[in-house]
Structure formats: C-alpha cells, structure tokens
Design a protein around this motif. Structure first.
Motif, mmCIF file in Angstrom:
data_model
loop_
_atom_site.group_PDB
_atom_site.id
_atom_site.type_symbol
_atom_site.label_atom_id
_atom_site.label_comp_id
_atom_site.label_asym_id
_atom_site.label_seq_id
_atom_site.Cartn_x
_atom_site.Cartn_y
_atom_site.Cartn_z
ATOM 1 N N GLU B 65 0.756 -1.536 -0.350
ATOM 2 C CA GLU B 65 -0.128 0.205 -0.028
ATOM 3 C C GLU B 65 0.862 1.400 -0.179
ATOM 4 N N LYS B 66 1.780 1.360 0.589
ATOM 5 C CA LYS B 66 3.233 2.597 -0.160
ATOM 6 C C LYS B 66 3.745 2.867 -0.694
ATOM 7 N N LEU B 67 3.973 1.675 -1.196
ATOM 8 C CA LEU B 67 4.647 0.996 -2.737
ATOM 9 C C LEU B 67 3.563 1.576 -3.631
ATOM 10 N N ALA B 68 2.155 2.059 -3.606
ATOM 11 C CA ALA B 68 1.615 2.617 -4.294
ATOM 12 C C ALA B 68 1.687 3.319 -4.852
ATOM 13 N N GLU B 69 1.622 4.394 -3.135
ATOM 14 C CA GLU B 69 1.472 5.408 -3.368
ATOM 15 C C GLU B 69 2.658 6.591 -4.029
ATOM 16 N N ARG B 70 3.618 5.696 -4.405
ATOM 17 C CA ARG B 70 4.771 6.338 -5.010
ATOM 18 C C ARG B 70 4.480 5.639 -6.439
ATOM 19 N N ARG B 71 3.938 4.974 -6.873
ATOM 20 C CA ARG B 71 4.239 4.471 -8.491
ATOM 21 C C ARG B 71 2.836 5.343 -9.535
ATOM 22 N N PRO B 72 3.144 5.003 -10.258
ATOM 23 C CA PRO B 72 1.818 5.831 -11.656
ATOM 24 C C PRO B 72 0.766 4.231 -11.958
ATOM 25 N N PHE B 73 0.446 4.495 -12.560
ATOM 26 C CA PHE B 73 -0.932 3.392 -12.541
ATOM 27 C C PHE B 73 -0.615 2.404 -12.976
ATOM 28 N N THR B 98 -10.714 -1.398 -11.460
ATOM 29 C CA THR B 98 -10.222 -0.138 -10.760
ATOM 30 C C THR B 98 -10.471 0.994 -11.440
ATOM 31 N N VAL B 99 -9.547 0.521 -12.150
ATOM 32 C CA VAL B 99 -8.689 2.338 -12.806
ATOM 33 C C VAL B 99 -10.261 2.798 -13.633
ATOM 34 N N GLU B 100 -10.612 2.077 -14.284
ATOM 35 C CA GLU B 100 -11.364 2.614 -15.134
ATOM 36 C C GLU B 100 -13.209 3.131 -14.546
ATOM 37 N N LYS B 101 -13.689 2.261 -14.321
ATOM 38 C CA LYS B 101 -13.856 3.161 -13.354
ATOM 39 C C LYS B 101 -13.848 4.127 -12.324
ATOM 40 N N LEU B 102 -12.415 4.589 -12.182
ATOM 41 C CA LEU B 102 -12.522 5.936 -12.130
ATOM 42 C C LEU B 102 -12.089 6.917 -13.204
ATOM 43 N N LEU B 103 -11.469 6.371 -13.716
ATOM 44 C CA LEU B 103 -11.820 6.883 -15.465
ATOM 45 C C LEU B 103 -13.228 7.575 -16.373
ATOM 46 N N GLY B 104 -13.577 6.727 -15.822
ATOM 47 C CA GLY B 104 -14.916 6.579 -17.050
ATOM 48 C C GLY B 104 -14.532 5.346 -18.376
ATOM 49 N N ILE B 105 -14.016 4.729 -18.564
ATOM 50 C CA ILE B 105 -13.503 4.233 -18.927
ATOM 51 C C ILE B 105 -14.671 2.942 -20.056
ATOM 52 N N GLN B 106 -15.594 3.011 -20.864
ATOM 53 C CA GLN B 106 -16.507 1.710 -21.397
ATOM 54 C C GLN B 106 -15.955 1.014 -22.008
ATOM 55 N N GLU B 338 -3.557 11.925 -17.042
ATOM 56 C CA GLU B 338 -4.101 12.565 -16.382
ATOM 57 C C GLU B 338 -5.146 12.206 -15.526
ATOM 58 N N VAL B 339 -5.760 11.998 -14.570
ATOM 59 C CA VAL B 339 -6.677 11.145 -13.762
ATOM 60 C C VAL B 339 -7.205 12.239 -12.664
ATOM 61 N N PRO B 340 -8.532 11.963 -13.291
ATOM 62 C CA PRO B 340 -9.700 13.031 -11.981
ATOM 63 C C PRO B 340 -9.002 12.540 -11.061
ATOM 64 N N ALA B 341 -9.591 13.564 -10.160
ATOM 65 C CA ALA B 341 -9.932 13.179 -8.394
ATOM 66 C C ALA B 341 -11.198 12.644 -8.079
ATOM 67 N N GLY B 342 -11.141 11.537 -7.111
ATOM 68 C CA GLY B 342 -11.877 10.351 -6.705
ATOM 69 C C GLY B 342 -11.683 9.963 -5.690
ATOM 70 N N GLU B 343 -12.518 9.033 -5.363
ATOM 71 C CA GLU B 343 -12.550 7.564 -4.535
ATOM 72 C C GLU B 343 -13.486 6.629 -5.297
ATOM 73 N N TYR B 358 -9.706 0.064 -3.211
ATOM 74 C CA TYR B 358 -10.347 1.452 -2.509
ATOM 75 C C TYR B 358 -9.482 2.228 -3.053
ATOM 76 N N LEU B 359 -9.305 2.916 -4.719
ATOM 77 C CA LEU B 359 -8.553 3.808 -5.054
ATOM 78 C C LEU B 359 -8.678 5.274 -4.209
ATOM 79 N N VAL B 360 -7.687 6.486 -3.564
ATOM 80 C CA VAL B 360 -7.948 7.730 -3.363
ATOM 81 C C VAL B 360 -7.432 7.908 -4.305
ATOM 82 N N SER B 361 -7.620 9.280 -5.048
ATOM 83 C CA SER B 361 -7.084 9.499 -6.364
ATOM 84 C C SER B 361 -7.021 11.544 -5.963
ATOM 85 N N ASP B 362 -5.653 11.895 -5.650
ATOM 86 C CA ASP B 362 -5.670 13.787 -5.564
ATOM 87 C C ASP B 362 -5.747 14.024 -7.020
#
Lengths: 191, 411, 173
Positions: B65-73, B98-106, B338-343, B358-362
């Motif tokens: 979880e710490k590593l993921a905070e320092r890695r691009p998607f 999960t990322v697709e949900k955040l980005l709204g990719i169909q 670019e990634v939108p903020a959201g969770e 559970y992904l929180v993006s700023d």
C-alpha cells in the motif's frame, strides 16, 4: 498410434549415468583422489531444504512437478528439516521480520552447506525497495548461487541447481576448515 | 452435501478450568514444513488436541500500500500480481477495472470476454493448487503430480497471452496490450478439450475416496453466521452454505451475460471447501467455453482494447511516424496521463473471495491512497476459532483448505 | 464501465436515517461514481455502524482501513477511517468515513459489531497509529513489534534506508 496399456513403450532414451571421475582403473580396482569421489557423491545426492515464502515458491512447486521434475538431478528427497539438509533454497521475499528466522535455519544446518537464492526478492529485494523488506538475503547469510527472475522460470531454477552441483562437485575437502571460510562466517557473525 | 460422520468424538472436550491437566505449547511455524507459507501459530495443546492458537503474521510484509502511493497507475499492476500469486490475472484485471471506473472508460464487449477467459483460467489455476495441496496433506501426492501437469497448460496459455507464467502483468487499462494470438486460441481450445478428462481423473482419486472422506468430512467445520461475522467471502463462505459470489451479486465485465451456477456446501468443513472449489472449476470451464463461443459469434474479431489513447500504448510504427502517437507514448511511459480526483471501490471475485481495491486519487500521477481488500487477510483471523478442540493434523488440513496465500495475507 | 448498481432510493434512506438519528453527526454526503460516501463525526461512527447493521440490513463489513491526510490546503493534518459496508439482501454498498485530529487518534473498537474488524483495526494501528479503545489485543500486526514508526503516514519514507548502492546523481534525485 493407439497403445495397449500393457505393451511396454519404447524407451525415450538411454538413462544417463554420471561419468566417473578421472583416475587409474584396472580389473577390480580404481584409484581416484578422495576429493573427486566425495564431490561426485555429494553433488548427485543433494538434499535441498525449500525455504519458500512467496511467488517463487509456486514456481518451485512447478519445478518439483512432473513436467520439470527436479528429481532427475538426484533431488528426489526434499529435506524439510534443516539438520539433515545440504542446500538451503531461499525462494521469495524475505521481510525484515523473517530475517532472523532465516539466519536461525541457516545456522541449524550442518556443514557442508550451500545456499541458493532464487528470485529477485531473495537476491536483492527486487521491486520491493521498502522499509519492511530485507534488501537481499546476502545481508544475513552467505549465498553461493543467485538465480535472477521475478519469478525465475523452472528452467532457470534448474540451471541454478546445476550451478550449485558444479560448486559442490568441485569443492575441496578442506575448504570448510580454511581461514577464508572462517573469515566469511565471521563477517556474517555466524559461529 | 456432507454429514458429520463422527459427531460424538470429533470435537474433543476442552479442559475445564480447575482440572489438573498439563498443557504443552507447540510453536507451529513460521517455517514449519506442514504449513504452506509462512504463518506462525503458537498452539496450546492438550495432547493432540488444540486448546487455543495465537497467530503471528507479517513475515512477508512487503508494504504494497505504501509502494502503490509512489507508483504510477501502470506500475501498480505489477504489485497486484504478487498479491495472490496463484491467480495473478484476476488481480490484474481487478485493478484495471478499478482504474477504468475512476476514469469512466467503457470497455468493448470483446475485451470483456477476453478478460473473462483470462480470469477463469486463473481461477482454475488457483483452485488446482489449493485442492492438490489438500490432497497432499491427507497423504495423497499422486493427485498433485497428475494435476500439476495440466496446470502447466494454463501457464502455456498465459505465456501466449502476455509472455509470463506466474506474475503475469496481463492486460492494460482499457483492454489488452495485444490481441490473443492464433496459438493462444489454439491452446485455449486444446485446454477446454483436454482438461475435463484430467479434472475428472483427479476427482475420482479423491472425491469418493474413503480415507479422504474420513479425513475431511467434519474437519474444521465453521457455521455460516460466524463466517459472515468474520468477513468470509469466496469458496470458504460458499462452503458454509451461502451463495454469495461477487460475479453474480455485483456483476462486472459482462458476467451477467453468462450462464453458470454457484456451488455451495452445507457444513463449512474441509470436504465442502474442497468440493466447492472442485465444482467451481467445472463452472469456470463452462464459462470459458461460453466466452470462446461468444467471441466466435461476435462480428468484431479484432478489438482488444478500448479507444483510450491516453492509456493504451500506440503501435510502434505510429510512434515513429506520428506526432500525436509519440506524445501519448511519452505520457503513458512517464506515467503522466491525467487522472481525475475522486475515490472508487471496485471488487472482483478472486480465487479466495472478494478482492477489493479502494483507490483514492487526488489528481496526481500516483494514487493518494490505495487499500487492497485481501480476502485471505480477513478470513485467516478465524483460524483459532476453527481449530479449537480439533486435532493438530486436522488443523493443518483446515489451514490448507482455507487456501491462505502468504502474499495476499501480508501484502 | 464497471459499476455497482446505484440504488439512489436506499442511499437516500440511509442518509435520512443517519441524519435523523444523529442530527449534527453527518458532516458530508457525497456520491463518488457508484457509491454513496457519508462522512460522519468521529464519535458518531460506532453508533452509526450499529444502526446500519441492525436496522438497515448492512450485514457485512467489507473493509475498514486508515488514511492519512497531511496538513495543507487550509486543512489540518488528520487521520481518517474508512469503512465499506455491504448489504447482501439489497445488494447495496455504502462507504462511511470519519476523521480525527492527530492529537487524539482514537476510535472505539468495532469488534463488538463485527469480529472481522479485529485484524483490520490492528492494521490501522500498525500503519497509521489509529488507536481503538476496547480492542481485545491491539498490537502491531504486519510490522515487527518494536518498529519505531507508523509507516503509511505520508511523512515516512518508503525506501529502505540501509541501501548504499543507490547513487542519487544517477537517478536525478
């Protein structure tokens, strides 16, 4: 071709026999240096201790399975007790919490002993350059052969084993009593 | 369906307070050969019977979880590989979704089917390990050696799809990196044809085997209400008798278009867990078959990714010749899309249960926080309650039938 | 796009019930993609979860995890706790959040509601230093007992400090 279960299948190839070391031989006798004879015996009957912690352990299971069949190299018997094993195979990430246990296992093994470090995590920490992961098991125990890969393919693990066998076969009888070896252990604070 | 065969003396009477009995302490693990993975259990034993167990975990804590905070998607996909390494593709796909949900990719329909093929193959690979190991723990090594040959077939398919065997890093956000090759399809079809026979053979070694049944029926049984309270999901919950499956409850990836059943057990014991996994393999086979058929019927035979140029690498010849492709290539490789903020929270049915992200993006290039809901971590804490009063050898069996994967447990 | 079925009516019902039960307890109420996220005050989190479990059929606690927000953008440094609930009967998922200041990061334990939170709370303690009063055995779970810090807080460095082979001039750091 449909085969009856009872008819014997043709042999796929001749079984290979380990070549005997060079020496003088005649009818009923053979002389060879003791080192070579012992090396030959040792290298073809290694008892490995699998110290599998994570992903590489699953690849090790595949290596032990029927397709890759590690038993071909005189390794039919895995020794799960450190006391009776010759080769410590460290497979997978070793966290700092695990490091003292790994050292314990190593010190419990009887001489002569060898260490095979399988996978990037065991060799260097791999992709896990984090506060909780030991950055390579060679920080706590001496390692003989490193196998790269994340995880290495079974072929690579077998290659590592063959390299170990080479080392084992060539090792001098007095190496474990040498100054250099003592120095090495002292460096790791193992006595 | 299992009935307790030996109800009267299966559960040992625990020592009551004040009774003069000598208890001894057994340290099982962290490197005990009988436990598959590194878990420590300090057991208080009354002879062969377990009075209580105290667990220690974290022996391969790798700070995902710490590593993921320092890695691009994209670099997080490689981390998810190593969560439950027996079924990496499921983890990969779960993360991509999960990322697709955040980005709204169909994603296109065909991508969903390709993903389902990959995920169900992974489920079979996962269940093979668990069930083969249950066999080994009851002393039947034969099943293990047999079925592992066929597990290699799945690895072969993975290799055709993505080039790796175990830690697959399969797929990309929005689809796959390339289409399934001719050889991959051939191997999948071969697997569908060949594997049922082998699975049947494996089943016939164990399912009605008297020794196996005696060893597993009633062993480590767990009631449903406790299982729910402990957050069980996946085959372990279904073995207790609840037909909960994320694929059906919250369908993702077009699972709603597939026809399959959810096998359940009744007693929540080792035999039920074994049988649920066994039946699930058959269901998975049927799902793969359906997915292959659906792919064949689709008019579209070539789509393997969604139309998201900011996330899927363009072909190399375009990178060399077109300005736009070069820019996208650069952005993707540097992790600057670019990634939108959201969770978001998304979950998939992993080999062991609900695998959640559970992904929180700023809005930055890396997640602000990424939490993995790891099914192993959650249900393994019920182990002391499950083994209380049963014999040590049965506790080992219970543990292997729970399929605790150290990588997922410790993250 | 993968998504859970949005159940707007039930979402509203949950919010209304929480607002009715805890008049000034609900701080924020947002819709993130496919899930309603309700932020409550720290003291309210435990009774709110009890209410959701007992009266609104949220029988299953999916996850509980910590979070750390460093100071910045006008906000103080704070720790958060995020809970995901699932109602099997209604196929309804919901997220609850609560924040706490750094000086007293303590919540009541949730193990009395769901025993499964036992290890999750230990993990939150291990990673973020969020305490739980009444927890049966609150100690570190993944790191070593004598680990000196809470590693998932943003100010803790990720990389292993003992590495000597990394030349910063080569990595441009």
């Amino acid at each position: 071709m449909k085969q009856d279960a009872l008819t014997p299948r043709p042999a796929l190839g001749k079984p290979t026999i380990v070549p005997s070391p060079e020496g003088h031989s005649g009818p009923g006798f053979m002389t060879v240096s003791l080192e070579k004879a012992v090396g030959l015996a040792r290298k073809n009957s290694i008892w490995p201790l699998p110290f599998a912690t994570s992903c590489c352990g699953i690849e090790f299971m595949a290596t032990m399975g029927a397709n890759y069949d590690l038993a071909r190299f005189g390794m039919e018997r895995l020794s799960f007790s450190p006391r009776q094993s010759d080769l410590l195979m460290v497979m997978g990430t070793i966290a700092k919490k695990m490091a003292p246990i790994l050292r314990d296992v190593y010190t419990q093994m009887a001489e002569p002993k060898w260490v095979l470090s399988v996978g990037a995590c065991a060799s260097s920490g791999g992709i896990f350059d984090t506060y909780s992961v030991l950055q390579g098991i060679d920080r706590v125990i001496p390692v003989d052969v490193y196998v790269p890969g994340c995880p290495p393919r079974p072929e690579q693990i077998i290659d590592g084993i063959l390299k170990i066998q080479e080392l084992v076969g060539q090792e001098g009888m007095r190496r474990r009593y040498s100054k250099e070896y003592e120095e090495l252990l002292r460096k790791y604070k193992i006595d | 369906m299992s009935t307790p065969m030996r109800p009267d003396h299966w559960q040992h009477d625990l020592v009551k307070a004040g009774e003069h009995k000598e208890l001894n302490v057994l340290n099982l693990g962290p490197t005990h050969p009988a436990t598959h993975g590194i878990f420590q259990n300090v057991l208080t034993m009354d002879g062969e019977y377990i009075q209580s167990a105290e667990q220690t975990i974290g022996y391969i804590h790798r700070a995902f979880e710490k590593l993921a905070e320092r890695r691009p998607f994209y670099q997080i996909t490689t981390l998810t590989d190593r969560l439950n390494y027996c079924s990496s593709p499921i983890n990969n796909m779960g993360w991509h979704m999960t990322v697709e949900k955040l980005l709204g990719i169909q994603t296109p329909e065909r991508v969903d089917y390709l993903r389902i093929i990959a995920m169900e193959l992974a489920r079979i690979a996962d269940h093979i390990i668990c069930n083969a190991v249950i066999g080994v723990d009851t002393g039947a090594l034969t099943g293990f050696t047999y079925i592992f040959q066929d597990r290699e077939l799945i690895y072969d398919i993975y290799e055709e799809i993505c080039g790796a065997r175990l830690t697959t890093n399969m797929g990309r956000i929005g689809g796959f990196e390339r289409d399934f090759s001719e050889a991959a399809w051939r191997k999948i079809r071969h697997f569908l044809e060949h594997f049922p026979k082998k699975l049947k053979e494996f089943e016939s070694l164990l399912v009605r085997n008297r020794i196996f049944m005696d060893r597993t029926i009633g062993c480590g049984a767990f009631p449903l209400d406790r299982a729910l309270a402990y957050g069980f999901t996946g085959p372990n919950l279904r073995a207790c008798g609840l037909d909960h499956d994320v694929r059906v409850m919250d369908p993702y990836c077009s699972y709603e278009k597939f026809d399959f059943t959810i096998p359940i057990g009744t007693g929540g014991d080792t035999y039920d867990r074994f049988m649920v996994r066994q039946r699930e393999m058959w269901e998975s086979l049927s799902i793969i078959r359906q997915a292959v058929e659906k792919c064949d019927r689709l008019a579209d035979r070539t789509t393997y990714k969604a139309d998201v140029p900011e996330w899927v690498l363009p072909p190399k010849e375009e990178v060399y010749n077109e300005m736009e492709a070069l820019i996208y290539h650069f952005k993707i490789v540097m992790g600057e899309s670019e990634v939108p903020a959201g969770e978001v929270y998304h979950c998939v049915e992993g080999g062991n249960g609900e695998l959640g992200f559970y992904l929180v993006s700023d809005g930055g290039r890396t997640p602000f926080r990424l939490h993995f809901r790891r099914p192993c971590f959650i249900y393994y804490q019920a182990f002391p309650e499950m083994v209380k009063g049963i014999m040590l050898s049965d506790a080992i069996l219970t543990m292997s039938s729970m399929n605790v994967i150290a990588g997922e447990l410790d993250a | 796009m993968p998504a859970f079925t949005i159940q707007a009516e039930r979402d509203q019902l949950v919010v209304d019930r929480l607002r009715a039960a805890f008049p000034d307890g609900v701080v924020a109420d947002e819709q993130f993609h496919d899930m309603r996220c309700i932020t409550v005050r720290k003291e309210v989190l435990h009774p709110a979860l009890r209410l959701l479990r007992d009266e609104l059929d949220f029988n299953f606690l999916t996850t509980l995890c910590g979070m750390h927000h460093p100071a910045g953008a006008g906000a103080e440094e704070r720790l958060g706790l995020v809970v995901h609930l699932n109602s099997f009967r209604h196929r309804h998922r919901i997220r609850l959040k609560a924040y706490t200041a750094m000086k007293d990061p303590v919540f009541p334990t949730f193990t009395d509601l769901w025993p499964t939170t036992n290890w999750m709370e230990r993990e939150a303690w291990d990673f973020f230093g969020i305490g739980f009063t009444g927890h049966p055995d609150l100690k570190r779970i993944l790191n070593m007992e004598d680990f000196p810090a809470f590693p998932l807080r943003k100010d803790y460095p990720l990389e292993d400090p003992t590495r000597e082979d990394k030349d910063n001039s080569m990595f441009g750091r």
